[in-house]
Design an enzyme around this catalytic site. Structure first.
Site, short mmCIF file in Angstrom:
data_model
loop_
_atom_site.label_atom_id
_atom_site.label_comp_id
_atom_site.label_asym_id
_atom_site.label_seq_id
_atom_site.Cartn_x
_atom_site.Cartn_y
_atom_site.Cartn_z
N LYS A 13 -8.64 -2.34 -2.15
CA LYS A 13 -9.66 -1.30 -2.35
C LYS A 13 -9.04 -0.06 -2.98
O LYS A 13 -9.53 0.46 -3.98
CB LYS A 13 -10.33 -0.93 -1.01
CG LYS A 13 -11.03 -2.10 -0.33
CD LYS A 13 -11.72 -1.70 0.96
CE LYS A 13 -10.80 -1.19 2.05
NZ LYS A 13 -9.83 -2.19 2.55
N ARG A 88 -17.40 1.42 7.94
CA ARG A 88 -16.68 0.28 8.50
C ARG A 88 -17.42 -0.31 9.69
O ARG A 88 -16.92 -1.27 10.29
CB ARG A 88 -15.31 0.75 8.95
CG ARG A 88 -14.16 0.33 8.01
CD ARG A 88 -12.93 0.96 8.59
NE ARG A 88 -11.69 0.36 8.24
CZ ARG A 88 -10.88 0.81 7.28
NH1 ARG A 88 -11.26 1.78 6.49
NH2 ARG A 88 -9.71 0.27 7.11
N ARG A 122 3.24 -3.49 1.36
CA ARG A 122 2.69 -2.26 0.78
C ARG A 122 3.60 -1.05 1.04
O ARG A 122 4.12 -0.87 2.13
CB ARG A 122 1.31 -1.97 1.41
CG ARG A 122 0.77 -0.60 1.01
CD ARG A 122 -0.71 -0.48 1.21
NE ARG A 122 -1.15 -0.70 2.59
CZ ARG A 122 -2.43 -0.80 2.92
NH1 ARG A 122 -3.38 -0.73 2.00
NH2 ARG A 122 -2.76 -1.00 4.18
N ARG A 151 3.68 2.52 5.82
CA ARG A 151 2.80 3.05 6.88
C ARG A 151 3.14 2.38 8.20
O ARG A 151 3.37 1.18 8.24
CB ARG A 151 1.34 2.76 6.53
CG ARG A 151 0.73 3.79 5.61
CD ARG A 151 -0.58 3.33 5.02
NE ARG A 151 -1.54 2.78 5.99
CZ ARG A 151 -2.74 2.31 5.67
NH1 ARG A 151 -3.13 2.34 4.41
NH2 ARG A 151 -3.55 1.84 6.59
N ARG A 162 -5.83 -5.08 13.00
CA ARG A 162 -6.73 -4.51 11.98
C ARG A 162 -7.60 -5.58 11.34
O ARG A 162 -8.78 -5.34 11.08
CB ARG A 162 -5.91 -3.76 10.92
CG ARG A 162 -5.38 -2.44 11.48
CD ARG A 162 -4.24 -1.88 10.66
NE ARG A 162 -4.62 -1.67 9.28
CZ ARG A 162 -3.76 -1.61 8.27
NH1 ARG A 162 -2.47 -1.76 8.51
NH2 ARG A 162 -4.18 -1.39 7.06
P1 ADP Z 1 -6.67 -0.10 4.77
O1 ADP Z 1 -6.52 0.56 3.42
O2 ADP Z 1 -5.51 -0.92 5.10
O3 ADP Z 1 -7.97 -0.82 4.89
P2 ADP Z 1 -7.28 2.55 5.72
O4 ADP Z 1 -6.27 3.42 5.10
O5 ADP Z 1 -8.63 2.50 5.09
O6 ADP Z 1 -6.68 1.08 5.83
O7 ADP Z 1 -7.48 2.92 7.24
C1 ADP Z 1 -6.38 3.12 8.11
C2 ADP Z 1 -6.90 3.36 9.51
O8 ADP Z 1 -7.72 4.53 9.53
C3 ADP Z 1 -7.80 2.24 10.07
O9 ADP Z 1 -7.05 1.20 10.67
C4 ADP Z 1 -8.64 3.02 11.09
O10 ADP Z 1 -7.90 3.27 12.27
C5 ADP Z 1 -8.84 4.36 10.39
N1 ADP Z 1 -10.09 4.41 9.57
C6 ADP Z 1 -10.17 4.61 8.23
N2 ADP Z 1 -11.45 4.63 7.83
C7 ADP Z 1 -12.21 4.42 8.95
C8 ADP Z 1 -13.61 4.31 9.19
N3 ADP Z 1 -14.53 4.41 8.19
N4 ADP Z 1 -14.01 4.10 10.47
C9 ADP Z 1 -13.12 4.00 11.48
N5 ADP Z 1 -11.80 4.08 11.32
C10 ADP Z 1 -11.33 4.29 10.06
P1 ADP Z 2 -6.64 -1.69 0.70
O1 ADP Z 2 -6.88 -0.28 0.20
O2 ADP Z 2 -7.84 -2.57 0.54
O3 ADP Z 2 -6.09 -1.74 2.10
P2 ADP Z 2 -4.44 -1.70 -1.25
O4 ADP Z 2 -5.11 -1.35 -2.53
O5 ADP Z 2 -3.63 -0.65 -0.59
O6 ADP Z 2 -5.52 -2.35 -0.22
O7 ADP Z 2 -3.53 -2.99 -1.54
C1 ADP Z 2 -2.74 -3.59 -0.49
C2 ADP Z 2 -1.41 -4.06 -1.08
O8 ADP Z 2 -1.65 -5.16 -1.96
C3 ADP Z 2 -0.66 -3.02 -1.92
O9 ADP Z 2 0.71 -3.20 -1.73
C4 ADP Z 2 -1.07 -3.33 -3.35
O10 ADP Z 2 -0.06 -2.95 -4.27
C5 ADP Z 2 -1.25 -4.85 -3.30
N1 ADP Z 2 -2.33 -5.36 -4.17
C6 ADP Z 2 -3.52 -4.79 -4.42
N2 ADP Z 2 -4.29 -5.55 -5.24
C7 ADP Z 2 -3.55 -6.67 -5.48
C8 ADP Z 2 -3.78 -7.87 -6.27
N3 ADP Z 2 -4.94 -8.07 -6.92
N4 ADP Z 2 -2.80 -8.80 -6.29
C9 ADP Z 2 -1.64 -8.60 -5.62
N5 ADP Z 2 -1.36 -7.52 -4.88
C10 ADP Z 2 -2.30 -6.55 -4.81
#
Ligand code: ADP
Ligand code: ADP
Length: 205
Positions: A13, A88, A122, A151, A162
């Site tokens: 994302k 979420r 990541r 992280r 998660r």
């Molecule tokens: P990822 O990119 O791996 O999906 P995020 O950076 O979006 O993770 O979120 C990290 C953490 O922040 C989540 O595991 C949760 O604890 C919290 N968080 C983020 N957005 C939300 C949301 N919309 N509702 C509840 N918790 C959230």
């Molecule tokens: P999210 O915000 O959904 O948690 P991220 O954009 O942070 O996910 O991506 C999670 C990890 O996967 C990062 O290390 C990123 O560089 C990698 N990644 C993202 N998109 C791809 C893809 N299409 N193929 C391989 N690796 C990816």
């Protein structure tokens, strides 16, 4: 243009959000980035959210909703915004319905097995929020000069929680938005460029 990027943790994302937001001239709103900055600054909100984040659990809906309501009032949201990681839960989506009209929801679909390798590799930049993967980025420097870090919640124990939280609480949003005729499904199990192209194609259609 008001859009949502949906998908499990590690789906890509954040990676895709930057390009989409730039293309449409809209604000990129990552609730995860906002929470991490509150935690870093030690604000009351950050102190409340931290324990949930460290455990891999969702932060309570009322905390998130208050934060998002403030954020979308900011001037950079006038042309629209792209939510990344929000809503979420169904409760968050229902409140969102009351405060604004969402045009499109892009669901990035990636199987669970792939999420673990994506998340565990990541690395993030503390300065600009850019995200990299160890398999495609050598060294620990961001293009902006920041030193990349992993992280805490990207460590293996927390990732499983998660992904479980996603299936229990977030996945239901796919049906929620499909029923409203707003959902675009994209195969996220492809290269970054291929995913970006599919998103652009779907949004243009
Ligand atoms: P990822 O990119 O791996 O999906 P995020 O950076 O979006 O993770 O979120 C990290 C953490 O922040 C989540 O595991 C949760 O604890 C919290 N968080 C983020 N957005 C939300 C949301 N919309 N509702 C509840 N918790 C959230
Ligand atoms: P999210 O915000 O959904 O948690 P991220 O954009 O942070 O996910 O991506 C999670 C990890 O996967 C990062 O290390 C990123 O560089 C990698 N990644 C993202 N998109 C791809 C893809 N299409 N193929 C391989 N690796 C990816």
């Amino acid at each position: 243009m008001k859009m949502i990027l949906l998908g499990p943790p590690g789906a890509g994302k954040g990676t895709q959000a930057k390009g989409i937001a730039a293309r449409y001239g809209i604000a990129h709103i990552s609730t995860g980035d906002m929470l991490r900055s509150e935690v870093r600054e030690g604000t009351p909100l950050g102190r409340e959210a931290k324990a949930y984040m460290d455990n891999g659990q969702l932060v309570p809906d009322d905390v998130i909703i208050g934060m998002v309501k403030n954020r979308i009032q900011q001037p950079d949201c006038q042309n629209g915004f792209l939510f990344d990681g929000f809503p979420r839960t169904i409760a968050q989506a229902e409140v969102l319905e009351q405060i604004t009209d969402i045009d499109r929801v892009i669901d990035i679909e990636v199987p669970d097995e792939r999420l673990i390798e994506r998340i565990s590799g990541r690395r993030m930049c503390p300065l600009c929020g850019a995200t990299y993967h160890v398999s495609t980025h050598a060294g620990d420097k961001c293009s902006c000069g920041g030193t990349l870090y992993q992280r805490d919640d990207d460590k293996a124990e927390t990732v499983a929680v998660r992904v479980r939280e996603y299936h229990r609480k977030t996945e239901a949003l796919i049906d929620f938005y499909a029923q409203k005729g707003k959902l675009l499904r994209v195969n996220g199990d492809a290269t970054v460029d291929a995913v970006a192209e599919e998103i652009a194609r779907e949004l243009d259609a």
